[in-house]
Design a protein around this motif. Structure first.
Motif, PDB file in Angstrom:
ATOM      1  N   ARG A  60       0.872  -1.187   0.000  1.00 57.60           N
ATOM      2  CA  ARG A  60       0.000   0.000   0.000  1.00 57.60           C
ATOM      3  C   ARG A  60       0.897   1.221   0.000  1.00 57.60           C
ATOM      4  O   ARG A  60       1.721   1.422   0.890  1.00 57.60           O
ATOM      5  CB  ARG A  60      -0.904   0.012   1.231  1.00 57.60           C
ATOM      6  CG  ARG A  60      -1.777   1.262   1.309  1.00 57.60           C
ATOM      7  CD  ARG A  60      -2.707   1.211   2.500  1.00 57.60           C
ATOM      8  NE  ARG A  60      -1.994   1.034   3.749  1.00 57.60           N
ATOM      9  CZ  ARG A  60      -2.586   0.781   4.919  1.00 57.60           C
ATOM     10  NH1 ARG A  60      -3.894   0.654   4.980  1.00 57.60           N
ATOM     11  NH2 ARG A  60      -1.868   0.628   6.012  1.00 57.60           N
ATOM     12  N   SER A  61       0.726   2.064  -1.004  1.00 57.96           N
ATOM     13  CA  SER A  61       1.550   3.266  -1.128  1.00 57.96           C
ATOM     14  C   SER A  61       0.744   4.504  -0.741  1.00 57.96           C
ATOM     15  O   SER A  61      -0.384   4.410  -0.265  1.00 57.96           O
ATOM     16  CB  SER A  61       2.083   3.396  -2.554  1.00 57.96           C
ATOM     17  OG  SER A  61       1.020   3.630  -3.460  1.00 57.96           O
ATOM     18  N   GLY A  62       1.314   5.684  -0.971  1.00 64.75           N
ATOM     19  CA  GLY A  62       0.721   6.934  -0.536  1.00 64.75           C
ATOM     20  C   GLY A  62      -0.562   7.298  -1.244  1.00 64.75           C
ATOM     21  O   GLY A  62      -0.692   7.151  -2.454  1.00 64.75           O
ATOM     22  N   ARG A  63      -1.485   7.808  -0.464  1.00 67.02           N
ATOM     23  CA  ARG A  63      -2.762   8.277  -0.990  1.00 67.02           C
ATOM     24  C   ARG A  63      -2.580   9.615  -1.716  1.00 67.02           C
ATOM     25  O   ARG A  63      -1.504  10.216  -1.693  1.00 67.02           O
ATOM     26  CB  ARG A  63      -3.749   8.455   0.163  1.00 67.02           C
ATOM     27  CG  ARG A  63      -3.386   9.614   1.090  1.00 67.02           C
ATOM     28  CD  ARG A  63      -4.234   9.637   2.344  1.00 67.02           C
ATOM     29  NE  ARG A  63      -3.922   8.512   3.210  1.00 67.02           N
ATOM     30  CZ  ARG A  63      -4.364   8.408   4.468  1.00 67.02           C
ATOM     31  NH1 ARG A  63      -5.132   9.346   4.987  1.00 67.02           N
ATOM     32  NH2 ARG A  63      -4.049   7.372   5.193  1.00 67.02           N
ATOM     33  N   ALA A  64      -3.645  10.096  -2.338  1.00 71.05           N
ATOM     34  CA  ALA A  64      -3.611  11.388  -3.016  1.00 71.05           C
ATOM     35  C   ALA A  64      -3.203  12.474  -2.031  1.00 71.05           C
ATOM     36  O   ALA A  64      -3.756  12.577  -0.936  1.00 71.05           O
ATOM     37  CB  ALA A  64      -4.980  11.707  -3.620  1.00 71.05           C
ATOM     38  N   GLY A  65      -2.225  13.288  -2.418  1.00 72.95           N
ATOM     39  CA  GLY A  65      -1.714  14.327  -1.551  1.00 72.95           C
ATOM     40  C   GLY A  65      -0.539  13.889  -0.696  1.00 72.95           C
ATOM     41  O   GLY A  65       0.126  14.723  -0.083  1.00 72.95           O
ATOM     42  N   TYR A  66      -0.279  12.588  -0.643  1.00 75.43           N
ATOM     43  CA  TYR A  66       0.850  12.039   0.118  1.00 75.43           C
ATOM     44  C   TYR A  66       1.571  11.008  -0.742  1.00 75.43           C
ATOM     45  O   TYR A  66       1.780   9.866  -0.345  1.00 75.43           O
ATOM     46  CB  TYR A  66       0.375  11.386   1.418  1.00 75.43           C
ATOM     47  CG  TYR A  66      -0.232  12.352   2.403  1.00 75.43           C
ATOM     48  CD1 TYR A  66       0.561  13.002   3.345  1.00 75.43           C
ATOM     49  CD2 TYR A  66      -1.595  12.613   2.395  1.00 75.43           C
ATOM     50  CE1 TYR A  66       0.005  13.884   4.252  1.00 75.43           C
ATOM     51  CE2 TYR A  66      -2.162  13.494   3.301  1.00 75.43           C
ATOM     52  CZ  TYR A  66      -1.355  14.122   4.227  1.00 75.43           C
ATOM     53  OH  TYR A  66      -1.909  15.000   5.126  1.00 75.43           O
ATOM     54  N   ALA A  67       1.952  11.405  -1.940  1.00 75.59           N
ATOM     55  CA  ALA A  67       2.480  10.459  -2.915  1.00 75.59           C
ATOM     56  C   ALA A  67       3.769   9.799  -2.450  1.00 75.59           C
ATOM     57  O   ALA A  67       4.653  10.454  -1.905  1.00 75.59           O
ATOM     58  CB  ALA A  67       2.736  11.174  -4.235  1.00 75.59           C
ATOM     59  N   THR A  68       3.873   8.507  -2.678  1.00 77.30           N
ATOM     60  CA  THR A  68       5.151   7.821  -2.539  1.00 77.30           C
ATOM     61  C   THR A  68       6.039   8.298  -3.676  1.00 77.30           C
ATOM     62  O   THR A  68       5.651   8.267  -4.841  1.00 77.30           O
ATOM     63  CB  THR A  68       4.951   6.293  -2.625  1.00 77.30           C
ATOM     64  OG1 THR A  68       4.078   5.890  -1.561  1.00 77.30           O
ATOM     65  CG2 THR A  68       6.271   5.568  -2.506  1.00 77.30           C
ATOM     66  N   ARG A  69       7.226   8.763  -3.348  1.00 76.75           N
ATOM     67  CA  ARG A  69       8.093   9.383  -4.352  1.00 76.75           C
ATOM     68  C   ARG A  69       8.637   8.343  -5.325  1.00 76.75           C
ATOM     69  O   ARG A  69       9.154   7.301  -4.918  1.00 76.75           O
ATOM     70  CB  ARG A  69       9.213  10.148  -3.657  1.00 76.75           C
ATOM     71  CG  ARG A  69       8.715  11.383  -2.919  1.00 76.75           C
ATOM     72  CD  ARG A  69       9.850  12.173  -2.300  1.00 76.75           C
ATOM     73  NE  ARG A  69      10.242  11.647  -1.004  1.00 76.75           N
ATOM     74  CZ  ARG A  69       9.690  12.003   0.154  1.00 76.75           C
ATOM     75  NH1 ARG A  69       8.672  12.855   0.175  1.00 76.75           N
ATOM     76  NH2 ARG A  69      10.119  11.487   1.291  1.00 76.75           N
ATOM     77  N   THR A  70       8.518   8.664  -6.615  1.00 77.13           N
ATOM     78  CA  THR A  70       8.955   7.746  -7.658  1.00 77.13           C
ATOM     79  C   THR A  70      10.423   7.962  -7.997  1.00 77.13           C
ATOM     80  O   THR A  70      11.062   8.903  -7.530  1.00 77.13           O
ATOM     81  CB  THR A  70       8.091   7.921  -8.919  1.00 77.13           C
ATOM     82  OG1 THR A  70       8.164   9.280  -9.355  1.00 77.13           O
ATOM     83  CG2 THR A  70       6.641   7.552  -8.650  1.00 77.13           C
ATOM     84  N   GLY A  71      10.958   7.071  -8.838  1.00 77.44           N
ATOM     85  CA  GLY A  71      12.339   7.170  -9.274  1.00 77.44           C
ATOM     86  C   GLY A  71      13.274   6.296  -8.447  1.00 77.44           C
ATOM     87  O   GLY A  71      12.847   5.369  -7.759  1.00 77.44           O
ATOM     88  N   TRP A  72      14.570   6.613  -8.517  1.00 78.25           N
ATOM     89  CA  TRP A  72      15.595   5.844  -7.813  1.00 78.25           C
ATOM     90  C   TRP A  72      15.809   6.368  -6.396  1.00 78.25           C
ATOM     91  O   TRP A  72      15.849   7.575  -6.170  1.00 78.25           O
ATOM     92  CB  TRP A  72      16.919   5.916  -8.561  1.00 78.25           C
ATOM     93  CG  TRP A  72      16.981   5.043  -9.770  1.00 78.25           C
ATOM     94  CD1 TRP A  72      16.800   5.414 -11.063  1.00 78.25           C
ATOM     95  CD2 TRP A  72      17.265   3.641  -9.797  1.00 78.25           C
ATOM     96  NE1 TRP A  72      16.933   4.341 -11.901  1.00 78.25           N
ATOM     97  CE2 TRP A  72      17.226   3.233 -11.144  1.00 78.25           C
ATOM     98  CE3 TRP A  72      17.537   2.695  -8.799  1.00 78.25           C
ATOM     99  CZ2 TRP A  72      17.457   1.916 -11.535  1.00 78.25           C
ATOM    100  CZ3 TRP A  72      17.772   1.372  -9.188  1.00 78.25           C
ATOM    101  CH2 TRP A  72      17.727   1.007 -10.539  1.00 78.25           C
ATOM    102  N   HIS A  73      15.936   5.443  -5.452  1.00 74.92           N
ATOM    103  CA  HIS A  73      16.225   5.762  -4.061  1.00 74.92           C
ATOM    104  C   HIS A  73      17.221   4.741  -3.519  1.00 74.92           C
ATOM    105  O   HIS A  73      17.523   3.737  -4.172  1.00 74.92           O
ATOM    106  CB  HIS A  73      14.953   5.739  -3.208  1.00 74.92           C
ATOM    107  CG  HIS A  73      13.833   6.549  -3.763  1.00 74.92           C
ATOM    108  ND1 HIS A  73      13.795   7.929  -3.666  1.00 74.92           N
ATOM    109  CD2 HIS A  73      12.707   6.189  -4.441  1.00 74.92           C
ATOM    110  CE1 HIS A  73      12.695   8.376  -4.246  1.00 74.92           C
ATOM    111  NE2 HIS A  73      12.020   7.340  -4.730  1.00 74.92           N
TER     112      HIS A  73
END
Length: 276
Positions: free
Chosen positions: A187-200
């Motif tokens: 379960r990832s972030g809801r609207a307004g609390y996005a899970t950040r995409t890309g490389w980490h």
């Protein structure tokens, strides 16, 4: 540590907005079985806070109570108790596609029978044919076990990469061509609390992390972007809304992931969570 040719992190993408193609339920969704589908204990997750302080994480996290892995679907109150509901589900199109039904986003009698049969087979309660988040999550997981990465979005590297598909709310870990952690629901972030995409990069791990801000446990926390982390929750993963940015796993899956990832391992995230 990652190999020397590790790619540089890419800028975070804009926060996603709810998927307008998913029908909105007129009524708020509730667990279809009394006492089932409870939220994570004891409140929501502190997913957008600053990087954690180790001195705040010394409180041991208790083992979860039994029964949290039971699959309880979320329904409109008016559908509770129905034998086979005529209500269009919040994930109607997705479930129709995965079950190879006519994809029109509208519940029919045939849809209800097919969805109900799937729910009975997968022990999803109540089995009344409602295409909610739990039914969708289970269908996506089963499909991914047969065809893990149809879009070939997960990078193939010589080092370990934790791949998170926000579109399907799934994750797995691979090293070169070998999958070292099998695909699971997240379960990832809801609207307004996005899970950040890309490389980490996994930069800090705390097995018994406790948030002093929200006074809530975050077992098996593996932080990869500011306050965003992989961590366990005590309730169901497939819920009507997402987290506040973290990638949540079931308690059992988070424990297994803890034994697979290490500090310095890479994380690659793409897509957006459908709905809320």
């Amino acid at each position: 540590m990652p190999a020397a040719d590790s790619p540089e992190p890419v800028p975070d993408s804009p926060e996603p907005v709810p998927d307008s193609s998913a029908p909105d339920s007129v009524e708020p969704l509730v667990p279809g079985v009394p006492g089932g589908g409870r939220a994570e204990y004891p409140m929501d997750t502190p997913d957008q806070v600053l990087p954690p302080l180790q001195s705040q994480g010394d409180v041991p996290v208790p083992e979860p109570e039994g029964g949290v892995d039971e699959l309880v679907e979320f329904l409109p109150r008016s559908a509770v108790g129905a034998a086979c509901t005529a209500t269009t589900g919040t994930y109607q199109r997705q479930v129709e596609r995965l079950l190879r039904l006519t994809v029109d986003g509208k519940q029919s009698a045939a849809d209800c029978r097919a969805i109900r049969a799937f729910q009975v087979k997968e022990k999803i309660k109540p089995a009344i044919g409602y295409a909610g988040p739990v039914t969708w999550a289970r269908a996506e997981l089963l499909a991914a076990r047969k065809n893990l990465d149809p879009g070939r979005r997960c990078p193939v590297k010589k080092y370990a990469v934790a791949c998170v598909d926000l579109d399907r709310q799934l994750m797995w870990v691979r090293k070169d061509k070998k999958v070292t952690f099998p695909v699971v629901n997240v379960r990832s972030g809801r609207a307004g609390y996005a899970t950040r995409t890309g490389w980490h990069t996994v930069y800090w791990r705390h097995k018994d992390h406790w948030s002093s801000i929200y006074n809530t446990p975050m077992p098996y926390s593996q932080f990869f972007s500011g306050g965003q982390a992989f961590h366990a929750v005590y309730g169901q993963i497939a819920t009507p809304t997402g987290s506040r940015g973290c990638v949540n796993l079931s308690y059992g899956n988070a424990g297994k992931l803890w034994d697979v990832l290490r500090k310095g391992d890479r994380v690659y995230i793409w897509g957006k969570r459908p709905g809320g």
